[in-house]
Design an enzyme around this catalytic site. Structure first.
Site, short mmCIF file in Angstrom:
data_model
loop_
_atom_site.label_atom_id
_atom_site.label_comp_id
_atom_site.label_asym_id
_atom_site.label_seq_id
_atom_site.Cartn_x
_atom_site.Cartn_y
_atom_site.Cartn_z
CD GLU A 169 66.36 82.20 47.72
OE1 GLU A 169 66.97 81.40 48.49
OE2 GLU A 169 65.12 82.14 47.53
CG PHE A 229 53.36 84.88 53.71
CD1 PHE A 229 53.87 83.99 54.65
CD2 PHE A 229 53.50 84.59 52.36
CE1 PHE A 229 54.50 82.82 54.24
CE2 PHE A 229 54.13 83.42 51.95
CZ PHE A 229 54.63 82.53 52.90
CD GLN A 230 57.52 84.06 51.35
OE1 GLN A 230 57.28 84.51 50.24
NE2 GLN A 230 58.05 82.86 51.54
CE LYS A 237 52.38 89.25 43.46
NZ LYS A 237 51.90 87.99 44.05
CG MET A 261 92.46 79.11 58.14
SD MET A 261 94.24 79.01 57.89
CE MET A 261 94.40 79.65 56.23
C1 LIG Z 1 80.52 80.97 56.24
C2 LIG Z 1 81.77 80.83 57.02
N1 LIG Z 1 81.72 80.23 58.24
C3 LIG Z 1 82.85 80.08 58.96
C4 LIG Z 1 84.05 80.53 58.50
C5 LIG Z 1 85.33 80.37 59.34
N2 LIG Z 1 86.27 79.50 58.64
C6 LIG Z 1 87.32 79.97 57.93
S1 LIG Z 1 88.21 78.77 57.20
C7 LIG Z 1 87.24 77.57 57.85
C8 LIG Z 1 87.52 76.12 57.55
C9 LIG Z 1 87.25 75.78 56.13
O1 LIG Z 1 87.30 74.38 55.96
P1 LIG Z 1 87.49 73.76 54.53
O2 LIG Z 1 86.54 74.35 53.58
O3 LIG Z 1 87.47 72.28 54.64
O4 LIG Z 1 88.92 74.30 54.11
P2 LIG Z 1 90.37 73.91 54.69
O5 LIG Z 1 90.79 75.02 55.60
O6 LIG Z 1 90.25 72.61 55.40
O7 LIG Z 1 91.23 73.84 53.48
C10 LIG Z 1 86.24 78.12 58.65
C11 LIG Z 1 85.24 77.34 59.39
C12 LIG Z 1 84.03 81.17 57.24
N3 LIG Z 1 85.13 81.69 56.70
N4 LIG Z 1 82.89 81.28 56.52
#
Ligand SMILES: Cc1ncc(C[n+]2csc(CCOP(=O)(O)OP(=O)(O)O)c2C)c(N)n1
Ligand SMILES: [Mg+2]
Length: 585
Positions: free
Chosen positions: A43, A105-106, A155, A479
């Site tokens: 979803e 439920f749900q 529902k 990052m």
């Molecule tokens: C759902 C979610 N969880 C955690 C984060 C924190 N976060 C920001 S950038 C990042 C790393 C992303 O890794 P990747 O997709 O491999 O991109 P890269 O920075 O390596 O290009 C994280 C964990 C986020 N933005 N969103």
């Protein structure tokens, strides 16, 4: 009642996933042809698809989920749309009225759970009101500052044995909801006057210019006055990305010249932008000598973070049209304005900033050296001739895409700016492709983000979506790792996992798609050309680009500083006062 109302609202696609509380609705979907339901695999992805559809078209995206886990799985996508003001209507099944409050439920209190991340929500009380509720939901989602609206549908209100006359209202009025359209004429006149007397102006344009369809007006005004333009992450594409007057993105990873020009400006014209912390850095040090004009449809955004000298509340397109008319009249009366000499000194200063530390858009592959992620994005830009819709996930790859893919039109750059939702990129690209079946759609992702919603590869196969996924694979949560390098002594706590990554080529092949792996800089161009070749035009293609894992995104704002305080590369820090400041200096 519900599906007919969606038809009358002009809905093309519903992105959804069935379950008990929504089964009457699903049966109604089965028995009609007008609205097409897209079956997702999770979803959350349905909400991002609806979101991508909405961002790329301006039309509201529609989501249908069941109660309980279906509804809660949709929350991240609703919050993503809320933060970026994306028009969306989310219909959630709910347990029947007599079960509400019994821990049935749900059963989840969807109206309660979603409350902080929706523009508005409705709980349907009986079936007769469904058409009106749907009409109101679309009205609220798409007018003023757009946003997601939830309709929770118990529902029993969709029970086919209960009937009521169907009346779809032509229009709706809500006493407490009257978003502004026209801006205040006196304020607009004041703004025009300040702009015409500016010596170091800058237009700071955000996502609101795209959402409010004001790009053309903004571009005309900027050109007429020869003012520099910078865009927020959300605003990219509202001004042509390869235009000489364009300074690139501003903010945390904005260009040197955009951030310096903001800091040194005497007049800032903020349009459809909200002075996000990723733009301003420390708001108390923000652009000390400038007069701020702030145009926004949402009065709550004005003077929330940085106080505006000339606030103008109204629809961006309408305000800009009025502003342009006044500027035209004034320019005819006083052709010496704005002071061209002051402006040309300002431009000389900006060009010297650009020459000193601007982004290099002409990188070349260096055989034998690791692939630079920036080069991968530039190659994508070249191969798609700047004409693709590009979605991204969140991380370094997102910033590289924002910096190096230059967007020439609004609604081409699709990314989660406000919430920063990893897992957004692929499903958002799919929503774009549904809306624009013949367009080139690319998703620039990172291996971490991609793994958050990769189940949608199965949906890509079902609907034949020819998305090209460009995975900037740095074998890390890049990052996070960059911040750890810069602020935590290089301790990479939980940000690397290179030993356990899947082989993405075989992974996507298992889903029935084409996988290409690139490990050498000299192979990048050919791989990208193959991905976008005529031969693979109808296929979902995944290009796994192994990029330099040590690369950082620069410039980067220095926390707690002003906009001119930036790290420029691993060795060089710019603390504003090293630069030449005003024209008088
Ligand atoms: C759902 C979610 N969880 C955690 C984060 C924190 N976060 C920001 S950038 C990042 C790393 C992303 O890794 P990747 O997709 O491999 O991109 P890269 O920075 O390596 O290009 C994280 C964990 C986020 N933005 N969103
Ligand atoms: Mg990564």
């Amino acid at each position: 009642m519900l599906i007919r109302a969606l038809q009358d609202a002009g809905v093309e696609y519903i992105f959804g996933y069935p379950g008990g509380a929504a089964l009457h609705i699903y049966d109604a979907i089965f028995r009609q042809q007008k609205v097409e339901h897209i079956l997702v695999r999770h979803e959350q992805a349905a909400t991002h698809m609806a979101d991508g559809y909405a961002r790329s078209t301006g039309k509201p995206g529609v989501v249908l989920v069941t109660s309980g886990p279906g509804a809660t799985n949709a929350i991240t996508g609703i919050a993503t749309a809320f933060m970026d003001s994306v028009p969306m209507v989310v219909i959630s099944g709910q347990v029947a009225h007599e079960l509400i409050g019994t821990d049935a439920f749900q059963e989840t209190d969807m109206v309660g759970v979603s409350r902080p991340v929706v523009k508005h929500s409705f709980m349907v009380k009986d079936c007769a009101e469904i058409p009106e509720v749907v009409r109101k939901a679309f009205h609220i989602a798409t007018t003023g500052r757009p946003g997601p609206v939830v309709i929770d549908v118990p529902k029993n209100t969709t029970d086919p044995d209960v009937t009521a006359p169907y009346v779809y209202p032509e229009s709706v009025t809500m006493r407490s909801y009257n978003p502004a359209v026209k801006g205040n004429g006196r304020q607009i006149r004041k703004a025009a006057n300040v702009m015409l007397n500016a010596r170091r102006p800058i237009i700071y344009a955000g996502g609101g210019v795209i959402l409010g369809d004001g790009s053309e007006q903004l571009t005309r005004i900027a050109r007429k006055l020869d003012f520099p333009v910078t865009n927020t992450l959300m605003g990219l594409g509202c001004y042509p990305g390869n235009d000489d007057q364009f300074l690139g993105m501003l903010g945390m990873h904005g260009t040197y010249e955009a951030n310096m020009a903001m800091h040194e400006a005497d007049v800032i014209i903020a349009v459809g932008a909200r002075f996000d912390d990723r733009v301003t850095n420390d708001p108390t040090k923000f652009c000390p000598g400038s007069t701020i004009i702030h145009i926004d449809v949402d009065p709550a955004s004005i003077s929330k973070i940085v106080s505006a000298d000339i606030p103008i509340v109204g629809q961006v397109a309408s305000v800009l049209e009025d502003l342009e008319a006044i500027l035209d009249a004034e320019l005819a009366r006083a052709p010496g304005l704005p002071d061209r000499e002051a402006l040309s000194r300002w431009w000389a200063q900006i060009r010297s900033w650009r020459a000193e530390h601007g982004l290099n858009h002409e990188l070349k592959p260096e055989p034998g050296k690791p692939i630079l992620p920036q080069l991968a994005v530039q190659t994508l830009y070249r191969v798609t001739e700047g004409n693709a819709f590009v979605s991204s996930d969140v991380g370094q790859h997102q910033m590289f895409a924002a910096q190096y893919y230059r967007f020439h039109e609004p609604r081409r750059w699709i990314n989660s700016g406000g919430l920063g939702t990893m897992g957004f990129g692929l499903p958002a690209a799919m929503g774009v492709q549904f809306a624009h079946p013949d367009a080139t759609v690319a998703c620039v992702t990172g291996e971490g983000s991609f793994m958050m919603n990769m189940q949608e590869l199965s949906t890509c196969l079902q609907y034949g979506l020819p998305i090209k996924i460009i995975n900037l694979n740095n074998q890390a949560l890049g990052m996070v790792k960059q911040w750890q390098d810069m602020q935590y002594g290089g301790r990479h706590s939980q940000s690397t996992y290179s030993d356990s990554l899947p082989d993405f080529k075989t992974l996507v092949e298992a889903f029935g798609h084409v996988g290409i792996k690139v490990e050498r800089a000299e192979d990048l161009e050919d791989a990208m050309r193959e991905a976008f070749s005529e031969k693979l035009r109808r296929r979902t293609v995944f290009v796994d680009v192994w990029v330099d894992p040590h690369e950082h995104v620069y410039p980067m704002a220095i926390k707690g500083g002003s906009m001119r305080d930036m790290y420029l590369n691993k060795a060089l820090t710019s603390l504003g006062d090293t630069a030449v400041l005003s024209e008088d200096a």
